[in-house]
Design an enzyme around this catalytic site. Structure first.
Site, PDB file in Angstrom:
ATOM      1  N   LYS A  23      -0.945  30.528   6.542  1.00  0.00           N
ATOM      2  CA  LYS A  23      -0.520  30.414   5.142  1.00  0.00           C
ATOM      3  C   LYS A  23      -1.588  31.024   4.234  1.00  0.00           C
ATOM      4  O   LYS A  23      -1.265  31.718   3.273  1.00  0.00           O
ATOM      5  CB  LYS A  23      -0.276  28.941   4.788  1.00  0.00           C
ATOM      6  CG  LYS A  23       1.013  28.417   5.390  1.00  0.00           C
ATOM      7  CD  LYS A  23       1.122  26.909   5.374  1.00  0.00           C
ATOM      8  CE  LYS A  23       2.319  26.471   6.215  1.00  0.00           C
ATOM      9  NZ  LYS A  23       2.329  25.045   6.517  1.00  0.00           N
ATOM     10  N   GLN A  59      -0.049  19.468   4.824  1.00  0.00           N
ATOM     11  CA  GLN A  59       0.167  19.958   6.195  1.00  0.00           C
ATOM     12  C   GLN A  59       0.448  18.767   7.117  1.00  0.00           C
ATOM     13  O   GLN A  59      -0.392  17.878   7.277  1.00  0.00           O
ATOM     14  CB  GLN A  59      -1.073  20.742   6.669  1.00  0.00           C
ATOM     15  CG  GLN A  59      -0.872  21.423   8.010  1.00  0.00           C
ATOM     16  CD  GLN A  59       0.251  22.474   7.983  1.00  0.00           C
ATOM     17  OE1 GLN A  59       0.314  23.300   7.094  1.00  0.00           O
ATOM     18  NE2 GLN A  59       1.138  22.408   8.941  1.00  0.00           N
ATOM     19  N   ASP A  76       7.490  22.706  -0.613  1.00  0.00           N
ATOM     20  CA  ASP A  76       8.068  22.457   0.707  1.00  0.00           C
ATOM     21  C   ASP A  76       9.460  21.840   0.583  1.00  0.00           C
ATOM     22  O   ASP A  76      10.178  21.713   1.581  1.00  0.00           O
ATOM     23  CB  ASP A  76       7.164  21.487   1.488  1.00  0.00           C
ATOM     24  CG  ASP A  76       6.435  22.186   2.621  1.00  0.00           C
ATOM     25  OD1 ASP A  76       6.845  23.294   3.004  1.00  0.00           O
ATOM     26  OD2 ASP A  76       5.457  21.602   3.129  1.00  0.00           O
TER      27      ASP A  76
END
Ligand code: NAD
Length: 281
Positions: free
Chosen positions: A51, A95, A118
């Site tokens: 990322k 994460q 997300d």
């Protein structure tokens, strides 16, 4: 007669999307993504590195917070609150997985819905169900993007999703419904999976089970989207689908690696840019 199966190149499409975003940012947009990871997890380290690299490539500032294993739920939420109020941060990503002692849901729900790139918070999931999506989870929206860029029809198609997680299966079912597909969701308690998928036009497998779908189970010309990320007995990366047996049977198929995976990162970048654009408008 065997079908000339076309491989859906997720790496190529993700590169095209990243180029599009890079150009948009170069016009003078400031975009920031904050990533919080807790403890030592080898897989998470690799995902975060990918990322960060994608951010660097397209011109997004990344702020990586690597917190020690013993960090508490409260401490992570305090950091999220700071980032919620930081104008240089357009997207916040936790994460996963977090260590067991942390209340993951509480942490994820503390992210401002307009920075939840997300698409995991309840408000964003609810918005998707009500047909007024805000941020959509990156893997499902990446799958829709792949289908569209390959001009694969979704409208009125029979789609079977295998896997009902909140990360992939459930949001994907809503996205496909919004595209006028007829959607069936299968899972580990589904009786006779074959009966469900044998006449499907599009099959999406997101289970983590190797060789769950084989070429002899599918309708000739079906489209196969393989979300699974597994390691075979030789330690090689593979999906849920027996790829070799689907060649000649499917019309389109995503490989693993190089199919859905790269799209997840590209769509995360896209969500960050969308968030930054909204800020300046
Ligand atoms: P999960 O473990 O939360 O869910 C798995 C789902 O598969 C469950 O709904 C379960 O009922 C179903 N399932 C398991 N065995 C089954 C069987 N034999 N028959 C039918 N259904 C079965 O997993 P997840 O987070 O949704 O991820 C699924 C897979 O997709 C994993 O391999 C994961 O690594 C991968 N994944 C890939 C990406 C990507 O970017 N490519 C993103 C997310 C997840």
């Amino acid at each position: 007669m065997d079908i000339d199966t076309k491989v859906i190149d997720g790496s190529k499409i993700s590169s095209i999307i990243k180029e599009e975003l890079k150009k948009e940012i170069a016009l003078g947009l400031n975009v920031g993504l904050a990533v919080i990871m807790v403890g030592d997890n080898k897989a998470s380290e690799i995902y975060v590195r990918n990322k960060r690299k994608a951010c660097e490539y397209i011109g997004i500032k990344s702020f990586i917070y690597k917190l020690p294993e013993e960090t508490t739920t409260g401490q992570i939420m305090e950091l999220v609150e700071v980032l919620n109020n930081d104008n240089t941060v357009d997207g916040i990503l936790i994460q996963l997985p977090l260590p067991n002692h942390i209340n993951t849901d509480e942490v994820v729900q503390s992210i401002d819905k307009n920075k939840d790139v997300d698409g995991f918070c309840h408000e964003n999931l609810g918005a998707l169900i009500s047909g007024t999506p805000n941020f959509i989870s990156c893997t499902p929206i990446g799958i829709i993007e792949l289908l569209k860029r390959y001009e694969i029809p979704i409208d009125s198609q029979k789609c079977v999703i295998i896997g009902r997680s909140s990360l992939v299966g459930k949001p994907l079912s809503m996205l496909l419904l919004n595209e006028n597909a007829t959607v069936t969701i299968c899972h580990s308690k589904t009786n006779n999976l074959y009966e469900q998928i044998k006449d499907a036009d599009i099959i999406i497998s997101a289970t983590g089970q190797i060789n769950l779908v084989t070429g002899d189970m599918i309708k000739k010309g079906a489209v196969i989207i393989d979300v699974g990320i597994n390691k075979d007995k030789d330690g090689k990366l593979c999906g849920d689908v027996d790829y070799a047996s689907c060649i000649g049977a499917a019309s389109f198929i995503t490989p693993v690696p190089g199919g859905v995976g790269p799209m997840t990162v590209a769509m995360l970048m896209k969500n960050c840019v969308t968030s930054a654009v909204r800020k300046v408008n």
